[in-house]
Design an enzyme around this catalytic site. Structure first.
Site, mmCIF file in Angstrom:
data_model
loop_
_atom_site.group_PDB
_atom_site.id
_atom_site.type_symbol
_atom_site.label_atom_id
_atom_site.label_comp_id
_atom_site.label_asym_id
_atom_site.label_seq_id
_atom_site.Cartn_x
_atom_site.Cartn_y
_atom_site.Cartn_z
ATOM 1 N N GLU A 280 10.803 -2.801 -6.652
ATOM 2 C CA GLU A 280 10.554 -4.156 -7.177
ATOM 3 C C GLU A 280 11.410 -5.192 -6.452
ATOM 4 O O GLU A 280 10.939 -6.283 -6.123
ATOM 5 C CB GLU A 280 10.835 -4.219 -8.685
ATOM 6 C CG GLU A 280 9.885 -3.388 -9.541
ATOM 7 C CD GLU A 280 8.425 -3.778 -9.350
ATOM 8 O OE1 GLU A 280 8.148 -4.987 -9.265
ATOM 9 O OE2 GLU A 280 7.571 -2.879 -9.247
ATOM 10 N N ASP A 367 7.818 -0.028 -0.719
ATOM 11 C CA ASP A 367 8.201 1.392 -0.715
ATOM 12 C C ASP A 367 9.202 1.676 0.409
ATOM 13 O O ASP A 367 10.188 2.392 0.205
ATOM 14 C CB ASP A 367 6.966 2.285 -0.516
ATOM 15 C CG ASP A 367 6.209 2.516 -1.828
ATOM 16 O OD1 ASP A 367 6.724 2.123 -2.899
ATOM 17 O OD2 ASP A 367 5.097 3.088 -1.776
#
Ligand code: ZN
Length: 422
Positions: A280, A367
């Site tokens: 995030e 990611d």
């Protein structure tokens, strides 16, 4: 002449959208069914067959529900437009109120009320039929209707003043009304980004500061490492409504806060939570959020300029089953807004894969960011748990996924993360 051409174009796009959606759904159903009997090899050690089959059944049920609501929504759309629903509604209200602002606000409110009532049985079925059957519903009926009333009052309290401002600008500021409206609309969006986490979300959920000290220390360590300042870490009682878990990040500037659903915290290990948060934070650090907001502003400017043109074209109304009141001061603007919001999705649907593509690119980048700042294996195990808990399918149809999904398929994400870990 132009009206008829526009009606034909509109109907053609509706049919095209229906065909594409049905085709993609049938591909998805076939693909998921074909892979239902065995867990994909790469997940075989981590996900039990029963969980895999539950995910398949849940995906199939949701896809079928999606087709049902698609049919209903298409009928409602045609009913409001070509079959004269909006024209009828507008006449009834016009006879009561006469021309002007009151007519327009009542028209918008009546439309919202009717659409809400049509959606209600489907929303109810989704929660107490579909979600219930798969064990995801945690809502009582009281809470469901309480949310509905609260949400409607809130929508009226925010929506009516906003509509009044927009309609006033449309009526009073001449040919460039759409530019002024865009400024107000953008300001409103920014205001909501501040108000949503601090004022609106707390009306529906309880937010408590994260108490687990060792987890807190771990997360603060990560935030210092990546250079991120936040107004706080909160736990939200998501379990009040649903067993689905999530984590998100809201606000901007000095207002940023990180929110974990209690359902997620209870399932993930501290290092997995850290990895999810790192993902995030990646969205934030890589400026995905700013990019998304800028893109949204640019697109809304384009659409408002388009509406600025359409609003003055009789064929736009006629072609959609409405007699325009183009005389000044009669107040046709609410109708223009309604028609535009109703038909826009029909014409933009085929751009969906582009939006999904952009979003998936950001997911890969986030990611990679997480893999850089935490152990990629922790994000992999967190993802596997989240897929299992949410009964998300591990075997989506690739084309269906490319068209709709904001996130890459689990197997593709995990392959990338494993590469980063090795
Ligand atoms: Zn993400």
């Amino acid at each position: 002449m132009y009206s008829l051409a526009f009606s034909i174009l509109f109907v053609s796009f509706i049919i095209l959208t229906l065909l594409v959606r049905f085709w993609l759904a049938s591909r998805q159903l076939r693909h998921v069914l074909a892979h239902r009997s065995a867990v994909p090899a790469e997940f075989a050690e981590k996900i039990p067959l029963a969980a895999h089959q539950k995910a398949a059944d849940y995906t199939i049920a949701r896809t079928r529900y999606g087709l049902l609501t698609l049919m209903v929504n298409t009928l409602v759309l045609v009913g409001f437009t070509l079959l004269g629903g909006l024209q009828w509604l507008s006449l009834q209200i016009f006879q009561l109120t006469g021309p002007g602002m009151v007519y327009q606000l009542v028209l918008l409110a009546a439309f919202a009320l009717i659409s809400g009532l049509i959606d209600l049985p489907f929303d109810y079925y989704k929660q107490f039929g579909l979600e219930q059957r798969f064990g995801f519903n945690k809502m009582s009926k009281g809470l469901f209707f309480g949310d509905l009333i609260k949400g409607s009052l809130l929508a009226a309290a925010i929506g009516l003043p906003l509509a009044w401002v927009v309609l006033t600008l449309m009526n009073q500021t001449g040919d460039l009304w759409w530019l002024y409206t865009w400024v107000v609309w953008s300001g409103f969006q920014l205001l909501m980004m501040v108000l949503f986490p601090t004022v609106i979300a707390p009306l529906f959920n309880k937010f408590t500061p994260l108490e687990d000290q060792s987890l807190k220390a771990r997360i603060e360590g990560l935030m210092t490492r990546v250079g991120f300042a936040s107004k706080g870490l909160f736990v939200m009682d998501g379990s009040k409504r649903s067993a689905h878990g999530n984590a998100y990040f809201s606000g901007f500037g000095a207002n940023k806060r990180i929110v974990f659903f209690d359902t997620l915290l209870s399932r993930l290990q501290p290092q997995e939570i850290e990895a999810v948060l790192a993902h995030e934070l990646g969205h934030f650090k890589l400026k995905h959020i700013i990019k998304r907001i800028s893109m949204m502003f640019a697109i809304s400017l384009g659409f408002l300029a388009l509406l600025g043109y359409l609003k003055t074209q009789p064929w736009f109304y006629d072609g959609l089953g409405v007699n325009p009141l183009l005389l000044p001061g009669q107040g046709n603007d609410a109708m223009a807004l309604l028609l535009f919001m109703l038909v826009l999705p029909v014409f933009t649907f085929l751009f969906n894969p582009l939006t999904s593509l952009g979003s998936r690119k950001h997911e890969f980048e986030a990611d990679a960011f997480a893999a850089q700042h935490t152990d990629a294996r922790d994000l992999v195990s967190a993802l596997v748990k989240m897929y299992e808990d949410n009964a998300s399918t591990l075997t989506p149809d690739p084309l269906h996924s490319a068209f709709y999904d904001s996130h890459p398929p689990a197997s593709v994400r995990i392959r990338q993360l494993n590469l980063a870990a090795s």
